[in-house]
Design a protein around this motif. Structure first.
Motif, PDB file in Angstrom:
ATOM      1  N   UNK A  57       0.850  -1.188   0.000  1.00  0.00           N
ATOM      2  CA  UNK A  57       0.000   0.000   0.000  1.00  0.00           C
ATOM      3  C   UNK A  57       0.880   1.231   0.000  1.00  0.00           C
ATOM      4  N   UNK A  58       0.250   2.378  -0.284  1.00  0.00           N
ATOM      5  CA  UNK A  58       0.962   3.639  -0.264  1.00  0.00           C
ATOM      6  C   UNK A  58       0.032   4.700   0.309  1.00  0.00           C
ATOM      7  N   UNK A  59       0.426   5.302   1.405  1.00  0.00           N
ATOM      8  CA  UNK A  59      -0.407   6.311   2.031  1.00  0.00           C
ATOM      9  C   UNK A  59      -0.067   6.462   3.493  1.00  0.00           C
ATOM     10  N   UNK A  60      -0.940   7.093   4.281  1.00  0.00           N
ATOM     11  CA  UNK A  60      -0.675   7.269   5.711  1.00  0.00           C
ATOM     12  C   UNK A  60      -0.698   5.936   6.465  1.00  0.00           C
ATOM     13  N   UNK A  61       0.237   5.779   7.384  1.00  0.00           N
ATOM     14  CA  UNK A  61       0.268   4.634   8.283  1.00  0.00           C
ATOM     15  C   UNK A  61      -0.317   5.107   9.610  1.00  0.00           C
ATOM     16  N   UNK A 203      -8.315   8.311   3.081  1.00  0.00           N
ATOM     17  CA  UNK A 203      -6.925   7.944   2.808  1.00  0.00           C
ATOM     18  C   UNK A 203      -6.558   6.565   3.337  1.00  0.00           C
ATOM     19  N   UNK A 204      -7.464   5.905   4.053  1.00  0.00           N
ATOM     20  CA  UNK A 204      -7.129   4.632   4.682  1.00  0.00           C
ATOM     21  C   UNK A 204      -6.812   3.537   3.666  1.00  0.00           C
ATOM     22  N   UNK A 205      -7.372   3.623   2.473  1.00  0.00           N
ATOM     23  CA  UNK A 205      -7.053   2.631   1.442  1.00  0.00           C
ATOM     24  C   UNK A 205      -5.851   3.057   0.603  1.00  0.00           C
ATOM     25  N   UNK A 206      -5.334   4.261   0.836  1.00  0.00           N
ATOM     26  CA  UNK A 206      -4.187   4.745   0.085  1.00  0.00           C
ATOM     27  C   UNK A 206      -4.373   6.184  -0.333  1.00  0.00           C
ATOM     28  N   UNK A 214      -3.451  16.087  -2.152  1.00  0.00           N
ATOM     29  CA  UNK A 214      -4.118  16.760  -1.033  1.00  0.00           C
ATOM     30  C   UNK A 214      -5.377  17.473  -1.514  1.00  0.00           C
ATOM     31  N   UNK A 215      -5.331  18.028  -2.707  1.00  0.00           N
ATOM     32  CA  UNK A 215      -6.522  18.660  -3.258  1.00  0.00           C
ATOM     33  C   UNK A 215      -7.619  17.654  -3.513  1.00  0.00           C
ATOM     34  N   UNK A 216      -7.242  16.446  -3.982  1.00  0.00           N
ATOM     35  CA  UNK A 216      -8.242  15.402  -4.215  1.00  0.00           C
ATOM     36  C   UNK A 216      -8.878  14.965  -2.909  1.00  0.00           C
ATOM     37  N   UNK A 344      -5.623   0.552   7.811  1.00  0.00           N
ATOM     38  CA  UNK A 344      -6.666   0.970   8.738  1.00  0.00           C
ATOM     39  C   UNK A 344      -7.996   1.132   8.010  1.00  0.00           C
ATOM     40  N   UNK A 345      -9.070   0.711   8.644  1.00  0.00           N
ATOM     41  CA  UNK A 345     -10.402   0.847   8.069  1.00  0.00           C
ATOM     42  C   UNK A 345     -11.356   1.375   9.135  1.00  0.00           C
ATOM     43  N   UNK A 346     -11.830   2.587   8.947  1.00  0.00           N
ATOM     44  CA  UNK A 346     -12.895   3.124   9.780  1.00  0.00           C
ATOM     45  C   UNK A 346     -14.208   2.989   9.025  1.00  0.00           C
TER      46      UNK A 346
END
Length: 357
Positions: A57-61, A203-206, A214-216, A344-346
């Motif tokens: 994955x790529x994104x926030x941890x 962002x949890x999925x990437x 950030x605009x998206x 992470x999945x909320x």
């Protein structure tokens, strides 16, 4: 399973983006400039590496506990004839984030993460009821180090150090690190406000793979780019986000020996020894966790990775030498299969217990 073909620029990109994406207006352009790539080339390579499974994955941890949730490691002893059916049942729980098969009597190990700490014991009881098997709960009591970085660049690649070999990246202590950080009961956490929750959900999925991610995200969350950048920076400062970057699939990079080394050390020395083990460059995670005698006498966990089991055993020997007489017994549990791995999945609505990390 053969390893994917990666060129030198792929390997440099993987190494660079494990360290994080800058919180600037055009983050991919900034990272591309460091690597001598165009922004378009970097984004195309990222998509290809994700599609090929080289990056998980790529994104926030996100750090579930710092978001006010619960987090624990659990294990089960599953009879081999029932293993696949039990794995399907366990993986069906959204609270199960990661699940691995390991070569031990306790042969199924999974991470539970929930939006509220009280949901951890509830989920354990539900899994026990659904499978008819005992679940051994092993929440962290202290966190000594978390910061997996797997080197992808090989000797001869531009920017690789002389004599570089694939392996965990030597590191200084940084934002992923924890000097004996206490477990969930003692860790400060802030409740998510509506904007926090919206940012996590989107962002949890990437992270979006486009020039202005950030605009998206801002458009999805109903805010503006400046607010997204400010809030993500704050979440990094508080530890709710460990980093924003790439998570490599260690198997795809050739790390086929992934050992969870576990140690029986005196309880009154575990903090001191855990910090020293966590300082070893090849240790990616180090924790204190509870024992479950007689089936589980160990209280110190240290994850190590190598291309072969011989490499891992050499690393384990270094830990044993460091611990000396304090090592009253140890074992190495190798992962044999990834059964489930998500970020992470909320849930969309507050209150539904579904948070994984």
């Amino acid at each position: 399973m053969s390893e994917p073909l990666l060129d030198a620029r792929d390997r440099a990109l993987i190494d660079r983006l494990q360290d994080g994406l800058p919180l600037v207006e055009r983050p991919y352009a900034a990272a591309a400039g460091e690597l001598g790539l165009s922004e378009a080339d970097l984004l195309a390579r990222l998509r290809r590496l994700l599609d090929a499974g080289v990056l998980s994955r790529f994104g926030p941890m996100y750090h579930a506990e710092r978001l006010g949730g619960g987090l624990s490691l659990a294990a089960m002893a599953v009879p081999e004839p029932d293993f696949e059916a039990v794995a399907e049942t366990v993986n069906g729980f959204p609270e199960v984030a990661h699940n691995y098969a390991r070569d031990h009597d306790l042969n199924m190990w999974f991470v539970l993460a929930t939006e509220r700490p009280g949901r951890i014991p509830e989920t354990i009881r539900e899994i026990e009821a659904a499978t008819g098997l005992s679940v051994y709960d092993m929440p962290k009591r202290r966190e000594f180090y978390v910061g997996l970085r797997l080197r992808a660049r090989a000797e001869g690649d531009a920017g690789a150090s002389e004599g570089a070999a694939a392996g965990p990246v030597p590191r200084a202590r940084g934002s992923d690190d924890a000097e004996g950080t206490p477990g969930a009961a003692e860790t400060s956490a802030a409740a998510l406000d509506p904007l926090d929750r919206a940012l996590v959900e989107h962002t949890q999925a990437g992270l979006p793979l486009q020039p202005d991610p950030w605009g998206a995200v801002a458009a999805q969350a109903g805010t503006d780019r400046a607010a997204v950048l400010a809030r993500l920076a704050r979440m990094q400062e508080t530890g709710a986000i460990r980093r924003i970057g790439a998570v490599p699939n260690h198997y795809a990079l050739g790390y086929r020996a992934n050992g969870m080394s576990v140690w029986d050390v005196p309880d009154d020395r575990v903090a001191e020894l855990g910090r020293r083990v966590g300082d070893l460059a090849f240790v990616s995670h180090a924790y204190e966790r509870p024992r479950h005698p007689p089936i589980w006498p160990y209280n110190l966990f240290a994850m190590v990775h190598g291309k072969t089991r011989d490499e891992v055993q050499a690393q384990v020997a270094q830990i044993a030498a460091l611990l000396g007489p304090a090592d009253r017994g140890h074992a190495v549990l190798y992962s044999t299969r990834i059964l489930k791995k998500t970020g992470l999945r909320l849930s969309a609505a507050p209150g539904r217990s579904r948070c994984s990390a």
